[in-house]
Design a protein around this motif. Structure first.
Motif, PDB file in Angstrom:
ATOM      1  N   ARG A 117       8.217   2.429   5.715  1.00 51.94           N
ATOM      2  CA  ARG A 117       6.846   2.936   5.840  1.00 51.94           C
ATOM      3  C   ARG A 117       6.080   2.990   4.518  1.00 51.94           C
ATOM      4  O   ARG A 117       5.003   3.577   4.462  1.00 51.94           O
ATOM      5  CB  ARG A 117       6.871   4.339   6.447  1.00 51.94           C
ATOM      6  N   ARG A 273       4.853  18.527   3.400  1.00 55.51           N
ATOM      7  CA  ARG A 273       4.449  17.707   4.542  1.00 55.51           C
ATOM      8  C   ARG A 273       3.020  17.206   4.366  1.00 55.51           C
ATOM      9  O   ARG A 273       2.719  16.025   4.604  1.00 55.51           O
ATOM     10  CB  ARG A 273       4.570  18.501   5.833  1.00 55.51           C
ATOM     11  N   THR A 274       2.134  18.091   3.939  1.00 54.21           N
ATOM     12  CA  THR A 274       0.729  17.709   3.755  1.00 54.21           C
ATOM     13  C   THR A 274       0.573  16.656   2.662  1.00 54.21           C
ATOM     14  O   THR A 274      -0.165  15.675   2.830  1.00 54.21           O
ATOM     15  CB  THR A 274      -0.100  18.954   3.403  1.00 54.21           C
ATOM     16  N   ARG A 277       1.910  13.222   3.828  1.00 55.49           N
ATOM     17  CA  ARG A 277       1.070  12.608   4.858  1.00 55.49           C
ATOM     18  C   ARG A 277      -0.260  12.133   4.286  1.00 55.49           C
ATOM     19  O   ARG A 277      -0.699  11.008   4.575  1.00 55.49           O
ATOM     20  CB  ARG A 277       0.830  13.617   5.982  1.00 55.49           C
ATOM     21  N   GLU A 278      -0.904  12.950   3.470  1.00 62.49           N
ATOM     22  CA  GLU A 278      -2.256  12.624   3.007  1.00 62.49           C
ATOM     23  C   GLU A 278      -2.272  11.705   1.791  1.00 62.49           C
ATOM     24  O   GLU A 278      -3.186  10.891   1.652  1.00 62.49           O
ATOM     25  CB  GLU A 278      -3.011  13.923   2.686  1.00 62.49           C
ATOM     26  N   LYS A 281       1.140   8.744   2.713  1.00 63.25           N
ATOM     27  CA  LYS A 281       1.157   8.204   4.073  1.00 63.25           C
ATOM     28  C   LYS A 281       2.576   8.076   4.619  1.00 63.25           C
ATOM     29  O   LYS A 281       2.940   7.077   5.254  1.00 63.25           O
ATOM     30  CB  LYS A 281       0.424   6.856   4.129  1.00 63.25           C
ATOM     31  N   GLU A 283       5.889  10.459   6.563  1.00 60.12           N
ATOM     32  CA  GLU A 283       6.072  11.576   7.471  1.00 60.12           C
ATOM     33  C   GLU A 283       7.458  12.195   7.292  1.00 60.12           C
ATOM     34  O   GLU A 283       8.452  11.484   7.135  1.00 60.12           O
ATOM     35  CB  GLU A 283       5.919  11.134   8.925  1.00 60.12           C
TER      36      GLU A 283
END
Length: 410
Positions: A117, A273-274, A277-278, A281, A283
């Motif tokens: 990913r 986590r934030t 993700r932000e 990119k 998870e």
């Protein structure tokens, strides 16, 4: 060498072929061949995809890897241990053993399909912060987008770096170095408060009672108070003002050791986590990213278990493994292990010195052997390293010889 999608191997390599590859790179006419997609079984029963590049692509990837290594390796975090020279699983675990003191919670981190990913645009933007040669960046972009062949069907690669490629480890470290920097600049300073924990009032009370009893000369009462003191921490484990956060990463496996309330450990997990993700990119795997209390459960990292030292091998002799009549052996100070006049160090002395602990859990038989200046045959045969516990932090307690600088039987 395993043939790739083109059937090419190292057989037949020549200076002329290398020169042709160099000319193609200079003219920006080099074309990466798709990797061969194969699968290997995982312990969980699932399959792990691997991408096998052609021989020519491997040679070119090694050149790219060396250039990237020269640019980025000196800037990587000291808390990163995977795919780095002189580092690995053992250095990561050693950092936990020696650096994480008084940890209550361990956040076991797992990123879902990390290698698959990696966002190409994010990766190239990170690379462009240090590298300003657009031709080199285009070469890397084309390598990432070469695609793969599975059963002779071509598949486009929109993200990720194939596991099995020469460049994949360094590219993943460059990508996750952003995560390392976030933890080091944002989380570690935020959760570092007070230099030391406050003193434990119960421990201090026993200390004062022990001093008074010693002055009275009551040896039986002194022995009883010492037994009580050994069950307590000298510092307050519930100090509400004290916070500590430790961090270590090996490739895509990472862990955080936290001293503080669980609510703040949950907050740390949310912040991570934030950010992933932000910014990157990526998870978190909710099923595998766990918050574990080290005194009631074991956290897992790199196939090892991390537990609180107070629980490790508390019911088992650390010399012979017996569970009968387990006792604590203790020395007054570590300097006593280097006491002059001792010819060869017994194995138990080496074990204590290696773990830097003044205590050792032993059975009654081994305890008597230590005080008699002998050693158990089973421990001598197995050797020091085979008896060192591979799971968790150093599980050590107490030590001595006859003579005696041990305080076990005072």
């Amino acid at each position: 060498m395993t043939p790739d999608t083109t059937g090419e191997t190292v057989d037949g390599i020549s200076r002329e072929k290398i020169k042709t590859m160099i000319d193609l790179i200079r003219q920006e006419r080099w074309r990466w061949t798709p990797v061969k997609r194969v699968y290997i079984p995982k312990k969980s029963g699932k399959l792990r995809p691997l991408g096998l590049p052609s021989w020519s692509s491997k040679v070119m990837q090694e050149v790219v890897r060396q250039l990237l290594d020269a640019y980025f390796e000196p800037t990587f975090s000291d808390r990163s241990h995977g795919f780095r020279p002189g580092r690995g699983c053992h250095t990561a675990l050693s950092e936990i053993v020696h650096g994480w003191k008084g940890v209550h919670w361990v956040i076991e981190g797992d990123i879902s399909d990390c290698f698959g990913r990696l966002d190409h645009e994010v990766l190239l933007n990170i690379l462009s912060e240090r590298i300003h040669d657009n031709r080199f960046l285009r070469l890397i972009r084309h390598m990432l987008q070469a695609g793969d062949l599975e059963e002779w069907r071509w598949h486009e690669t929109l993200s990720g770096a194939p596991q099995g490629g020469v460049c994949s480890p360094i590219l993943s470290n460059i990508y996750l170095d952003k995560f390392d920097k976030f933890v080091e600049t944002e989380l570690l300073p935020k959760y570092k408060r007070e230099k030391r924990r406050q003193k434990n009032p119960a421990y201090q009370s026993i200390e004062h009672a022990l001093a008074r009893t010693k002055r009275k000369g009551d040896r039986q009462a002194v022995r009883a108070l010492r037994q009580q003191r050994r069950k307590l921490s000298s510092q307050d484990p519930q100090d509400p003002t004290y916070r500590r956060l430790g961090y270590v990463r090996d490739a895509d496996d990472w862990a955080l050791g936290f001293s503080g309330p669980k609510a703040e450990a949950e907050e740390i997990k949310r912040d991570i986590r934030t950010f992933l993700r932000e910014t990157l990119k990526l998870e978190l795997s909710e099923a595998k990213t766990l918050i574990t209390h080290t005194r009631t459960s074991a956290a897992k990292f790199l196939s090892y278990e991390i537990v609180s030292q107070q629980r490790v091998l508390a019911d088992r002799c650390e010399l012979c493994g017996s569970k009968e009549k387990v006792e604590v052996h203790h020395i007054r100070k570590l300097a006593d292990l280097e006491k002059p006049g001792r010819r060869a160090k017994p194995a138990w002395v080496k074990q204590m010195a290696a773990r830097r602990r003044k205590t050792l859990i032993v059975c009654r038989k081994c305890h008597e052997a230590i005080h008699a200046g002998t050693s158990t045959a089973s421990f001598r045969k197995q050797g020091l390293e085979s008896r060192m516990t591979p799971k968790g932090s150093s599980p050590v307690r107490k030590v001595a010889t006859r003579g005696c600088f041990c305080s076990c039987w005072d």
